[in-house]
Design a protein around this motif. Structure first.
Motif, PDB file in Angstrom:
ATOM      1  N   ASP A   1       0.810  -1.098  -0.031  1.00  0.00           N
ATOM      2  CA  ASP A   1       0.155   0.025  -0.035  1.00  0.00           C
ATOM      3  C   ASP A   1       0.452   1.147   0.263  1.00  0.00           C
ATOM      4  OD1 ASP A   1      -3.612  -1.232   0.116  1.00  0.00           O
ATOM      5  OD2 ASP A   1      -1.852  -1.803   2.229  1.00  0.00           O
ATOM      6  N   VAL A   2       1.174   1.660  -1.296  1.00  0.00           N
ATOM      7  CA  VAL A   2       1.846   2.308  -1.733  1.00  0.00           C
ATOM      8  C   VAL A   2       1.142   4.016  -2.453  1.00  0.00           C
ATOM      9  CG1 VAL A   2       4.101   3.337  -2.618  1.00  0.00           C
ATOM     10  CG2 VAL A   2       3.899   0.995  -1.232  1.00  0.00           C
ATOM     11  N   MET A   3       1.664   5.076  -2.084  1.00  0.00           N
ATOM     12  CA  MET A   3       1.501   6.403  -2.639  1.00  0.00           C
ATOM     13  C   MET A   3       2.827   6.907  -3.808  1.00  0.00           C
ATOM     14  SD  MET A   3      -1.904   9.473  -2.784  1.00  0.00           S
ATOM     15  CE  MET A   3      -1.653  10.580  -3.332  1.00  0.00           C
ATOM     16  N   SER A   4       3.007   7.164  -4.823  1.00  0.00           N
ATOM     17  CA  SER A   4       4.237   7.727  -4.571  1.00  0.00           C
ATOM     18  C   SER A   4       4.220   8.801  -5.673  1.00  0.00           C
ATOM     19  CB  SER A   4       5.122   6.651  -4.972  1.00  0.00           C
ATOM     20  OG  SER A   4       5.933   5.986  -6.202  1.00  0.00           O
ATOM     21  N   THR A   5       5.431  10.336  -6.040  1.00  0.00           N
ATOM     22  CA  THR A   5       5.241  10.381  -7.205  1.00  0.00           C
ATOM     23  C   THR A   5       5.602   9.492  -8.107  1.00  0.00           C
ATOM     24  OG1 THR A   5       7.404  11.594  -7.145  1.00  0.00           O
ATOM     25  CG2 THR A   5       5.392  12.779  -5.730  1.00  0.00           C
ATOM     26  N   THR A   6       5.462  10.386  -9.557  1.00  0.00           N
ATOM     27  CA  THR A   6       6.183   9.646 -10.668  1.00  0.00           C
ATOM     28  C   THR A   6       7.687   9.983 -10.762  1.00  0.00           C
ATOM     29  OG1 THR A   6       5.664  11.585 -12.103  1.00  0.00           O
ATOM     30  CG2 THR A   6       3.717  10.173 -12.275  1.00  0.00           C
ATOM     31  N   SER A   7       8.284  10.661 -10.265  1.00  0.00           N
ATOM     32  CA  SER A   7       9.846  10.427  -9.326  1.00  0.00           C
ATOM     33  C   SER A   7      10.454   9.396  -9.013  1.00  0.00           C
ATOM     34  CB  SER A   7      10.106  11.903  -9.224  1.00  0.00           C
ATOM     35  OG  SER A   7       9.484  12.369  -8.602  1.00  0.00           O
ATOM     36  N   GLY A   8       9.005   8.770  -8.276  1.00  0.00           N
ATOM     37  CA  GLY A   8       9.495   7.580  -7.166  1.00  0.00           C
ATOM     38  C   GLY A   8       9.922   7.820  -5.815  1.00  0.00           C
ATOM     39  N   LEU A   9       8.799   9.385  -5.574  1.00  0.00           N
ATOM     40  CA  LEU A   9       9.532   9.719  -3.967  1.00  0.00           C
ATOM     41  C   LEU A   9       8.196   9.229  -3.350  1.00  0.00           C
ATOM     42  CD1 LEU A   9      10.842  13.061  -4.288  1.00  0.00           C
ATOM     43  CD2 LEU A   9      11.973  11.314  -3.456  1.00  0.00           C
ATOM     44  N   ARG A  10       8.037   8.509  -1.924  1.00  0.00           N
ATOM     45  CA  ARG A  10       6.904   7.998  -1.937  1.00  0.00           C
ATOM     46  C   ARG A  10       6.366   9.161  -0.623  1.00  0.00           C
ATOM     47  NH1 ARG A  10       5.697   3.069   0.984  1.00  0.00           N
ATOM     48  NH2 ARG A  10       7.750   2.266  -0.297  1.00  0.00           N
ATOM     49  N   CYS A  11       4.993   8.844  -0.807  1.00  0.00           N
ATOM     50  CA  CYS A  11       3.880  10.087  -0.302  1.00  0.00           C
ATOM     51  C   CYS A  11       3.581   9.827   1.029  1.00  0.00           C
ATOM     52  CB  CYS A  11       2.825  10.886  -1.150  1.00  0.00           C
ATOM     53  SG  CYS A  11       3.500  11.311  -2.429  1.00  0.00           S
ATOM     54  N   GLU A  12       3.175  10.120   2.182  1.00  0.00           N
ATOM     55  CA  GLU A  12       2.845  10.587   3.260  1.00  0.00           C
ATOM     56  C   GLU A  12       1.013  10.484   2.653  1.00  0.00           C
ATOM     57  OE1 GLU A  12       3.675   9.372   6.180  1.00  0.00           O
ATOM     58  OE2 GLU A  12       5.583   9.561   5.976  1.00  0.00           O
ATOM     59  N   ARG A  13       0.720   9.443   2.953  1.00  0.00           N
ATOM     60  CA  ARG A  13      -0.859   9.487   2.865  1.00  0.00           C
ATOM     61  C   ARG A  13      -1.997  10.054   3.745  1.00  0.00           C
ATOM     62  NH1 ARG A  13      -1.946   2.809   2.365  1.00  0.00           N
ATOM     63  NH2 ARG A  13       0.029   2.803   3.765  1.00  0.00           N
ATOM     64  N   THR A  14      -1.308  11.125   4.214  1.00  0.00           N
ATOM     65  CA  THR A  14      -2.250  12.275   5.238  1.00  0.00           C
ATOM     66  C   THR A  14      -3.585  12.633   4.332  1.00  0.00           C
ATOM     67  OG1 THR A  14      -1.314  14.077   4.627  1.00  0.00           O
ATOM     68  CG2 THR A  14      -0.399  12.720   6.664  1.00  0.00           C
ATOM     69  N   MET A  15      -4.559  12.726   4.906  1.00  0.00           N
ATOM     70  CA  MET A  15      -5.462  13.515   4.080  1.00  0.00           C
ATOM     71  C   MET A  15      -5.411  14.850   3.565  1.00  0.00           C
ATOM     72  SD  MET A  15      -9.634  12.713   7.225  1.00  0.00           S
ATOM     73  CE  MET A  15     -10.149  12.883   5.783  1.00  0.00           C
ATOM     74  N   SER A  16      -4.668  15.863   4.272  1.00  0.00           N
ATOM     75  CA  SER A  16      -3.954  16.469   3.603  1.00  0.00           C
ATOM     76  C   SER A  16      -3.338  16.269   2.197  1.00  0.00           C
ATOM     77  CB  SER A  16      -3.501  17.592   4.012  1.00  0.00           C
ATOM     78  OG  SER A  16      -2.345  16.430   4.225  1.00  0.00           O
ATOM     79  N   THR A  17      -2.231  15.666   1.770  1.00  0.00           N
ATOM     80  CA  THR A  17      -1.623  14.834   0.984  1.00  0.00           C
ATOM     81  C   THR A  17      -2.877  14.388   0.162  1.00  0.00           C
ATOM     82  OG1 THR A  17      -0.030  14.642   2.172  1.00  0.00           O
ATOM     83  CG2 THR A  17      -0.231  13.232  -0.092  1.00  0.00           C
ATOM     84  N   VAL A  18      -3.303  13.701   0.661  1.00  0.00           N
ATOM     85  CA  VAL A  18      -4.668  12.510  -0.226  1.00  0.00           C
ATOM     86  C   VAL A  18      -5.361  13.883  -1.478  1.00  0.00           C
ATOM     87  CG1 VAL A  18      -6.750  11.744  -1.031  1.00  0.00           C
ATOM     88  CG2 VAL A  18      -4.718  10.463   0.185  1.00  0.00           C
ATOM     89  N   ALA A  19      -6.108  14.784   0.073  1.00  0.00           N
ATOM     90  CA  ALA A  19      -6.820  16.208  -1.376  1.00  0.00           C
ATOM     91  C   ALA A  19      -6.268  16.429  -2.387  1.00  0.00           C
ATOM     92  CB  ALA A  19      -7.153  17.095   0.142  1.00  0.00           C
ATOM     93  N   ARG A  20      -4.977  17.273  -1.523  1.00  0.00           N
ATOM     94  CA  ARG A  20      -4.340  17.813  -2.922  1.00  0.00           C
ATOM     95  C   ARG A  20      -4.512  17.241  -3.865  1.00  0.00           C
ATOM     96  NH1 ARG A  20      -0.921  19.292   1.389  1.00  0.00           N
ATOM     97  NH2 ARG A  20       0.673  17.847   0.853  1.00  0.00           N
ATOM     98  N   ALA A  21      -4.176  15.315  -4.271  1.00  0.00           N
ATOM     99  CA  ALA A  21      -3.763  14.795  -4.885  1.00  0.00           C
ATOM    100  C   ALA A  21      -4.966  14.608  -5.644  1.00  0.00           C
ATOM    101  CB  ALA A  21      -3.350  13.490  -4.241  1.00  0.00           C
ATOM    102  N   VAL A  22      -6.210  14.852  -5.358  1.00  0.00           N
ATOM    103  CA  VAL A  22      -8.072  14.114  -5.773  1.00  0.00           C
ATOM    104  C   VAL A  22      -7.747  15.869  -6.567  1.00  0.00           C
ATOM    105  CG1 VAL A  22      -9.976  14.259  -4.577  1.00  0.00           C
ATOM    106  CG2 VAL A  22      -8.319  13.060  -4.141  1.00  0.00           C
ATOM    107  N   GLU A  23      -7.537  16.675  -6.239  1.00  0.00           N
ATOM    108  CA  GLU A  23      -8.273  18.432  -6.682  1.00  0.00           C
ATOM    109  C   GLU A  23      -6.818  18.475  -8.194  1.00  0.00           C
ATOM    110  OE1 GLU A  23     -10.169  21.740  -7.100  1.00  0.00           O
ATOM    111  OE2 GLU A  23     -10.688  20.415  -4.978  1.00  0.00           O
ATOM    112  N   ALA A  24      -5.750  18.052  -8.007  1.00  0.00           N
ATOM    113  CA  ALA A  24      -4.986  18.849  -8.948  1.00  0.00           C
ATOM    114  C   ALA A  24      -5.228  17.709  -9.737  1.00  0.00           C
ATOM    115  CB  ALA A  24      -3.337  18.459  -8.347  1.00  0.00           C
ATOM    116  N   GLY A  25      -5.527  15.690  -9.923  1.00  0.00           N
ATOM    117  CA  GLY A  25      -5.915  14.803 -10.993  1.00  0.00           C
ATOM    118  C   GLY A  25      -7.208  15.487 -10.849  1.00  0.00           C
ATOM    119  N   SER A  26      -8.452  15.467 -10.704  1.00  0.00           N
ATOM    120  CA  SER A  26      -9.284  16.212 -11.282  1.00  0.00           C
ATOM    121  C   SER A  26      -9.854  17.003 -12.033  1.00  0.00           C
ATOM    122  CB  SER A  26     -11.241  15.826 -10.359  1.00  0.00           C
ATOM    123  OG  SER A  26     -10.360  16.911  -9.138  1.00  0.00           O
ATOM    124  N   SER A  27      -9.129  18.013 -11.457  1.00  0.00           N
ATOM    125  CA  SER A  27      -8.664  19.352 -12.587  1.00  0.00           C
ATOM    126  C   SER A  27      -8.063  19.001 -14.006  1.00  0.00           C
ATOM    127  CB  SER A  27      -8.265  20.337 -11.119  1.00  0.00           C
ATOM    128  OG  SER A  27      -8.626  20.576 -10.369  1.00  0.00           O
TER     129      SER A  27
END
Length: 436
Positions: free
Chosen positions: A360-386
């Motif tokens: 269970d991992v979420m990382s950037t496309t460059s390979g950096l592992r992301c903390e799966r916090t609500m704020s990180t996920v919210a930013r990813a959701v907003e950027a991905g849907s936009s």
């Protein structure tokens, strides 16, 4: 991206036809390996191009730079375009079976065997006739993907492109998240964004999926019709005077959940886990932290957990979000439309209420592992849907500022399914209900 995919695939088709090992594989398996490889390389090239030039097209010189700066490791088979490196060499005849009537090139017997068919995800590609879904359960948008393109500029076989959404397969490039990470059959998909990260690679373990499957089946949600779930949720909402939006409080949401969860035989452990997940989903939709959410977005996103085909969920959610009943959405509303689904999907990835392991991992496309916090996920959701909404609007006809559902569906079936593969997860049969 599509042209590059076809360009790469053309070479792979010929190379596979020369490979003795491909004779033992089914046509579908060969098509999968070819499409997976071409799609993986295309994704890598386009991510490189966006990261270095902020462009979504690539010319030959730029492709050459990608290859020289590391692409030769990702796609070493491109070296085989030079016959002198593998065919036109001394003792080349030793590599051919001149006594056989079978066409093709005989491969060195010491060459590793082709990946077995069972290394692929059987829930996506099932050769067992007993496991084939009846026609009335097949998604209309998937049927469109199976049809030959009517656009002469597109390849007639583009529908064979394997989705970026797949269980990790042999040879696929993996993000550099951990040098000690072992291969797995975790579910992986890409989330493309326009932020500094350029996108994310999301991996969901089988352990987590199995737990989610248990909760959805035990609670009866996986059998609940998605439209009925929407109506229950919207029925607990109230309309704001100023904005005209349908909103609901946490109390309203909890009341709706008691209505939609039909099973009263949930174990205490399952009740606690499901209650925690649903509470986290409410919080994820509470963008302002005021204890109130947009009920239409929650209702649309909640269909991820329910029974129904992807196309039905998409079409019904489009109608729900079309407040003016014009049959069209603006770009900002289209972003909300996609955000509603992505919010729930990434909550599945980030919640601590589901079983988890190292996959269970979420990382950037460059390979950096992301903390799966609500704020990180919210930013990813907003950027991905936009980003996804902007891509859909680029394909619309004319210079209008709205998009109808048919135009969205046409974009998705021709281009979007490779840009936002996570949308396939709206169909539970593709990842949760059917065990790999």
């Amino acid at each position: 991206g599509e042209d590059l995919f076809l360009f790469l695939r053309s070479f792979l088709i010929v190379m596979f036809s020369c490979c003795r090992q491909s004779w033992d594989l089914s046509d579908d398996a060969v098509n999968r390996y070819i499409a997976d490889t071409a799609n993986m390389i295309t994704d890598d090239v386009m991510r490189y191009q966006w990261r270095t030039h902020k462009k979504d097209r690539v010319d030959f010189d730029e492709f050459g730079r990608w290859y020289n700066e590391g692409g030769f490791e990702t796609a070493p088979w491109l070296e085989l375009l030079d016959l002198k490196k593998w065919v036109l060499m001394d003792n080349a005849l030793d590599s051919f079976d001149l006594s056989s009537n079978s066409p093709g090139l005989m491969i060195d017997p010491d060459c590793p065997p082709a990946p077995p068919d069972d290394s692929m995800d059987p829930s996506f590609f099932d050769d067992d006739a007993a496991g084939i879904m009846p026609m009335d359960s097949i998604d209309e948008m998937d049927l469109l993907l199976m049809q030959p393109s009517q656009d002469k500029e597109n390849d007639a076989d583009l529908n064979k492109l394997a989705s970026s959404l797949s269980y990790s397969s042999p040879g696929a490039q993996k993000p550099r998240v951990d040098s000690n990470t072992k291969s797995s059959n975790s579910l992986k998909f890409h989330l493309v964004t326009e932020d500094d990260n350029g996108g994310y690679v999301v991996s969901v373990s089988q352990k987590r999926i199995h737990h989610l499957r248990h909760l959805l089946t035990e609670s009866g949600l996986s059998d609940l019709d998605s439209e009925d779930a929407c109506k229950h949720i919207l029925g607990k909402s109230h309309r704001e005077d100023k904005s005209g939006r349908y909103v609901m409080t946490k109390e309203d949401f909890d009341s709706a959940m008691r209505d939609v969860i039909s099973s009263r035989n949930l174990s205490i452990e399952s009740q606690r886990a499901l209650s925690a997940i649903l509470s986290e989903i409410f919080t994820a939709f509470d963008y302002g932290g005021i204890g109130q959410v947009n009920a239409t977005e929650v209702a649309c996103g909640f269909t991820v957990f329910c029974h129904g085909k992807k196309s039905d969920k998409l079409e019904y959610a489009f109608e729900v979000l079309d407040r003016d009943r014009r049959g069209k959405l603006s770009q900002s509303d289209t972003a909300k439309y996609l955000r509603s689904f992505l919010t729930v999907l990434l909550n599945v990835v980030s919640t601590t209420s589901l079983d988890s392991d190292q996959d269970d991992v979420m990382s950037t496309t460059s390979g950096l592992r992301c903390e799966r916090t609500m704020s990180t996920v919210a930013r990813a959701v907003e950027a991905g849907s936009s980003w996804a909404a902007s891509q859909a609007f680029r394909s619309r006809r004319g210079n209008r500022d709205t998009l109808c559902f048919d135009e969205f569906a046409e974009w998705y079936t021709h281009v979007g399914y490779s840009n936002i593969p996570w949308l396939e997860l709206l169909d539970l049969n593709k990842w949760v209900i059917t065990e790999p």
